[in-house]
Design a protein around this motif. Structure first.
Motif, PDB file in Angstrom:
ATOM      1  N   GLU A  42       0.830  -1.208   0.000  1.00 20.02           N
ATOM      2  CA  GLU A  42       0.000   0.000   0.000  1.00 20.02           C
ATOM      3  C   GLU A  42       0.860   1.252   0.000  1.00 20.02           C
ATOM      4  OE1 GLU A  42      -3.375   0.302   2.566  1.00 20.02           O
ATOM      5  OE2 GLU A  42      -3.717  -1.863   2.568  1.00 20.02           O
ATOM      6  N   ALA A  43       2.023   1.192   0.641  1.00 26.74           N
ATOM      7  CA  ALA A  43       2.918   2.350   0.643  1.00 26.74           C
ATOM      8  C   ALA A  43       3.318   2.727  -0.776  1.00 26.74           C
ATOM      9  CB  ALA A  43       4.161   2.060   1.481  1.00 26.74           C
ATOM     10  N   VAL A  44       3.639   1.726  -1.580  1.00 24.49           N
ATOM     11  CA  VAL A  44       4.029   1.971  -2.971  1.00 24.49           C
ATOM     12  C   VAL A  44       2.853   2.550  -3.750  1.00 24.49           C
ATOM     13  CG1 VAL A  44       4.753   0.884  -5.127  1.00 24.49           C
ATOM     14  CG2 VAL A  44       5.807   0.192  -2.961  1.00 24.49           C
ATOM     15  N   GLU A  45       1.682   1.944  -3.590  1.00 22.05           N
ATOM     16  CA  GLU A  45       0.506   2.400  -4.331  1.00 22.05           C
ATOM     17  C   GLU A  45       0.110   3.826  -3.944  1.00 22.05           C
ATOM     18  OE1 GLU A  45      -2.309  -0.603  -3.365  1.00 22.05           O
ATOM     19  OE2 GLU A  45      -1.475  -2.084  -4.768  1.00 22.05           O
ATOM     20  N   LEU A  46       0.166   4.130  -2.647  1.00 22.53           N
ATOM     21  CA  LEU A  46      -0.230   5.463  -2.189  1.00 22.53           C
ATOM     22  C   LEU A  46       0.792   6.524  -2.583  1.00 22.53           C
ATOM     23  CD1 LEU A  46      -1.573   4.500   1.341  1.00 22.53           C
ATOM     24  CD2 LEU A  46      -2.929   5.360  -0.574  1.00 22.53           C
ATOM     25  N   ALA A  47       2.060   6.176  -2.529  1.00 22.39           N
ATOM     26  CA  ALA A  47       3.101   7.127  -2.931  1.00 22.39           C
ATOM     27  C   ALA A  47       2.941   7.496  -4.399  1.00 22.39           C
ATOM     28  CB  ALA A  47       4.481   6.543  -2.669  1.00 22.39           C
ATOM     29  N   ARG A  48       2.591   6.515  -5.218  1.00 22.29           N
ATOM     30  CA  ARG A  48       2.363   6.760  -6.644  1.00 22.29           C
ATOM     31  C   ARG A  48       1.090   7.596  -6.838  1.00 22.29           C
ATOM     32  NH1 ARG A  48       1.218   1.874  -8.293  1.00 22.29           N
ATOM     33  NH2 ARG A  48       3.259   1.236  -9.086  1.00 22.29           N
ATOM     34  N   ALA A  49       0.020   7.226  -6.162  1.00 21.77           N
ATOM     35  CA  ALA A  49      -1.270   7.881  -6.359  1.00 21.77           C
ATOM     36  C   ALA A  49      -1.259   9.342  -5.913  1.00 21.77           C
ATOM     37  CB  ALA A  49      -2.363   7.121  -5.606  1.00 21.77           C
ATOM     38  N   TYR A  50      -0.567   9.628  -4.822  1.00 22.89           N
ATOM     39  CA  TYR A  50      -0.586  10.982  -4.263  1.00 22.89           C
ATOM     40  C   TYR A  50       0.624  11.810  -4.668  1.00 22.89           C
ATOM     41  CZ  TYR A  50      -4.554   9.771  -1.277  1.00 22.89           C
ATOM     42  OH  TYR A  50      -5.784   9.405  -0.815  1.00 22.89           O
ATOM     43  N   ALA A  51       1.538  11.227  -5.439  1.00 22.08           N
ATOM     44  CA  ALA A  51       2.740  11.947  -5.883  1.00 22.08           C
ATOM     45  C   ALA A  51       3.413  12.655  -4.711  1.00 22.08           C
ATOM     46  CB  ALA A  51       2.397  12.949  -6.987  1.00 22.08           C
ATOM     47  N   VAL A  52       3.713  11.894  -3.670  1.00 23.98           N
ATOM     48  CA  VAL A  52       4.224  12.479  -2.431  1.00 23.98           C
ATOM     49  C   VAL A  52       5.698  12.850  -2.549  1.00 23.98           C
ATOM     50  CG1 VAL A  52       2.533  11.283  -1.009  1.00 23.98           C
ATOM     51  CG2 VAL A  52       4.762  10.222  -1.428  1.00 23.98           C
ATOM     52  N   ASP A  53       6.144  13.666  -1.614  1.00 28.29           N
ATOM     53  CA  ASP A  53       7.535  14.108  -1.577  1.00 28.29           C
ATOM     54  C   ASP A  53       8.391  13.191  -0.711  1.00 28.29           C
ATOM     55  OD1 ASP A  53       7.038  16.712  -2.981  1.00 28.29           O
ATOM     56  OD2 ASP A  53       5.764  17.024  -1.222  1.00 28.29           O
ATOM     57  N   VAL A  54       7.806  12.674   0.366  1.00 30.69           N
ATOM     58  CA  VAL A  54       8.563  11.874   1.330  1.00 30.69           C
ATOM     59  C   VAL A  54       7.733  10.671   1.757  1.00 30.69           C
ATOM     60  CG1 VAL A  54       9.668  11.844   3.616  1.00 30.69           C
ATOM     61  CG2 VAL A  54       9.800  13.906   2.197  1.00 30.69           C
ATOM     62  N   VAL A  55       8.396   9.525   1.883  1.00 31.75           N
ATOM     63  CA  VAL A  55       7.771   8.328   2.443  1.00 31.75           C
ATOM     64  C   VAL A  55       8.546   7.943   3.696  1.00 31.75           C
ATOM     65  CG1 VAL A  55       7.176   5.901   2.107  1.00 31.75           C
ATOM     66  CG2 VAL A  55       7.044   7.501   0.181  1.00 31.75           C
ATOM     67  N   LEU A  56       7.849   7.852   4.820  1.00 30.90           N
ATOM     68  CA  LEU A  56       8.440   7.322   6.053  1.00 30.90           C
ATOM     69  C   LEU A  56       8.128   5.837   6.073  1.00 30.90           C
ATOM     70  CD1 LEU A  56       7.424  10.148   8.547  1.00 30.90           C
ATOM     71  CD2 LEU A  56       9.724   9.628   7.732  1.00 30.90           C
ATOM     72  N   LEU A  57       9.148   4.998   5.967  1.00 28.15           N
ATOM     73  CA  LEU A  57       8.954   3.582   5.653  1.00 28.15           C
ATOM     74  C   LEU A  57       9.528   2.670   6.726  1.00 28.15           C
ATOM     75  CD1 LEU A  57       7.979   1.738   3.231  1.00 28.15           C
ATOM     76  CD2 LEU A  57      10.372   1.737   2.491  1.00 28.15           C
ATOM     77  N   ASP A  58       8.654   1.926   7.375  1.00 28.30           N
ATOM     78  CA  ASP A  58       9.090   0.898   8.322  1.00 28.30           C
ATOM     79  C   ASP A  58       9.673  -0.276   7.540  1.00 28.30           C
ATOM     80  OD1 ASP A  58       9.444  -0.566  10.646  1.00 28.30           O
ATOM     81  OD2 ASP A  58       7.391  -1.323  10.661  1.00 28.30           O
ATOM     82  N   LEU A  59      10.680  -0.936   8.093  1.00 25.79           N
ATOM     83  CA  LEU A  59      11.279  -2.066   7.386  1.00 25.79           C
ATOM     84  C   LEU A  59      10.506  -3.359   7.598  1.00 25.79           C
ATOM     85  CD1 LEU A  59      15.124  -1.549   7.927  1.00 25.79           C
ATOM     86  CD2 LEU A  59      13.757  -1.059   5.895  1.00 25.79           C
ATOM     87  N   GLN A  60       9.954  -3.540   8.782  1.00 32.87           N
ATOM     88  CA  GLN A  60       9.270  -4.791   9.108  1.00 32.87           C
ATOM     89  C   GLN A  60       7.765  -4.616   8.970  1.00 32.87           C
ATOM     90  OE1 GLN A  60      11.049  -7.499   9.616  1.00 32.87           O
ATOM     91  NE2 GLN A  60      12.994  -6.369   9.584  1.00 32.87           N
ATOM     92  N   MET A  61       7.233  -5.014   7.800  1.00 35.23           N
ATOM     93  CA  MET A  61       5.795  -4.896   7.552  1.00 35.23           C
ATOM     94  C   MET A  61       5.292  -6.142   6.826  1.00 35.23           C
ATOM     95  SD  MET A  61       5.146  -0.925   6.391  1.00 35.23           S
ATOM     96  CE  MET A  61       6.399  -0.957   5.104  1.00 35.23           C
ATOM     97  N   PRO A  62       4.004  -6.450   6.979  1.00 33.99           N
ATOM     98  CA  PRO A  62       3.438  -7.600   6.264  1.00 33.99           C
ATOM     99  C   PRO A  62       3.174  -7.275   4.796  1.00 33.99           C
ATOM    100  CG  PRO A  62       1.724  -6.480   7.509  1.00 33.99           C
ATOM    101  CD  PRO A  62       3.025  -5.816   7.870  1.00 33.99           C
ATOM    102  N   VAL A  63       2.787  -8.290   4.044  1.00 38.21           N
ATOM    103  CA  VAL A  63       2.437  -8.217   2.620  1.00 38.21           C
ATOM    104  C   VAL A  63       3.661  -7.896   1.769  1.00 38.21           C
ATOM    105  CG1 VAL A  63       0.933  -7.205   0.843  1.00 38.21           C
ATOM    106  CG2 VAL A  63       0.092  -7.467   3.198  1.00 38.21           C
ATOM    107  N   MET A  64       4.308  -6.784   2.057  1.00 29.92           N
ATOM    108  CA  MET A  64       5.560  -6.432   1.390  1.00 29.92           C
ATOM    109  C   MET A  64       6.430  -5.710   2.404  1.00 29.92           C
ATOM    110  SD  MET A  64       6.281  -3.886  -1.854  1.00 29.92           S
ATOM    111  CE  MET A  64       5.543  -4.977  -3.087  1.00 29.92           C
ATOM    112  N   ASP A  65       7.643  -6.207   2.629  1.00 25.09           N
ATOM    113  CA  ASP A  65       8.503  -5.567   3.624  1.00 25.09           C
ATOM    114  C   ASP A  65       9.078  -4.259   3.081  1.00 25.09           C
ATOM    115  OD1 ASP A  65      11.237  -5.984   2.369  1.00 25.09           O
ATOM    116  OD2 ASP A  65      10.606  -8.072   2.534  1.00 25.09           O
ATOM    117  N   GLY A  66       9.703  -3.508   3.989  1.00 23.19           N
ATOM    118  CA  GLY A  66      10.202  -2.193   3.627  1.00 23.19           C
ATOM    119  C   GLY A  66      11.279  -2.201   2.563  1.00 23.19           C
ATOM    120  N   LEU A  67      12.185  -3.175   2.602  1.00 25.79           N
ATOM    121  CA  LEU A  67      13.254  -3.227   1.602  1.00 25.79           C
ATOM    122  C   LEU A  67      12.698  -3.459   0.202  1.00 25.79           C
ATOM    123  CD1 LEU A  67      16.010  -5.264   3.477  1.00 25.79           C
ATOM    124  CD2 LEU A  67      16.114  -2.861   2.801  1.00 25.79           C
ATOM    125  N   THR A  68      11.723  -4.358   0.096  1.00 21.61           N
ATOM    126  CA  THR A  68      11.105  -4.615  -1.206  1.00 21.61           C
ATOM    127  C   THR A  68      10.339  -3.383  -1.672  1.00 21.61           C
ATOM    128  OG1 THR A  68      10.885  -6.951  -0.636  1.00 21.61           O
ATOM    129  CG2 THR A  68       9.587  -6.161  -2.497  1.00 21.61           C
TER     130      THR A  68
END
Length: 219
Positions: A42-68
């Motif tokens: 969802e982080a990837v999808e939302l960053a694309r949809a909202y054309a954001v400037d900054v993403v604060l990204l946790d590394l340990q997340m379900p579905v897709m981890d932060g590194l991916t």
């Protein structure tokens, strides 16, 4: 960013952490939290949809981890600057994130003022290197790889002029352009020019990668 708020996506699987970060960021009128994501996908999808400037990204997340997610963000939202949210227990993953183009990292117990400062710095095109915590973690991360990476780093740094090596060394210490300028008695604009030249010569994508290279080279 003149006249426009800094648009941010908060990506963390813990709702309380997201709520706390949102509360801190929205206390600054120059920052807008565009969306929150409970996982990397969802982080990837939302960053694309909202054309954001900054993403604060946790590394340990379900579905897709932060590194991916970080790797996918480079294609899906190439203008977004990614700041990794982490703990000291994730040192190896933090190094991988910085090497993959992350704009810096913040510990989850970072002071509110530092969180806001980091977001502003990232949005302005700077990596955020905390003078205290970041320097400590970078030293710990690079310690085990120093022998393997040191020779290659020194070979790459050899292409720089003496002054460029001085500036690179200060990047390794976590200094901003202004801080490096004060140390070297240069204007901030001159340091910025040196940094751009250094990144091009070393093939580094950002200041964090250059700082890691400086540490490996022993500067």
């Amino acid at each position: 960013m003149t006249g426009q708020p800094i648009r941010v996506v908060i990506a963390d699987d813990e709702p309380l952490i997201r709520a706390g970060i949102r509360m801190i960021l929205t206390s600054d009128p120059s920052i807008e939290v565009a969306a929150e994501a409970p996982n990397g996908r969802e982080a990837v999808e939302l960053a694309r949809a909202y054309a954001v400037d900054v993403v604060l990204l946790d590394l340990q997340m379900p579905v897709m981890d932060g590194l991916t997610a970080l790797a996918e963000l480079r294609t899906a939202a190439p203008k977004a600057r990614v700041i990794v949210l982490t703990t000291f227990g994730e040192r190896e993953n933090v190094l991988r994130a910085l090497e993959q183009g992350g704009a810096g990292f913040l510990l989850k117990d970072t002071a509110p003022a530092e969180l806001i400062q980091a977001v502003r710095a990232a949005a302005a095109g700077d990596a955020y290197l905390s003078p205290g915590a970041t320097r400590h973690v970078v030293e710990q991360l690079t310690l085990g790889r120093a022998v393997v990476r040191g020779k290659e780093a020194r070979q790459r740094v050899a292409a720089l002029t003496g002054r460029e090596r001085e500036v690179l060394g200060l990047l390794g210490e976590g200094l901003s352009n202004a801080g490096a300028g004060r140390r070297l008695h240069m204007s901030e604009a001159t340091v910025k020019t040196y940094v751009s030249r250094i990144l091009a010569k070393l093939g580094c994508e950002n200041r964090v990668q250059a700082a890691l290279l400086a540490r490996d080279a022993g500067l």
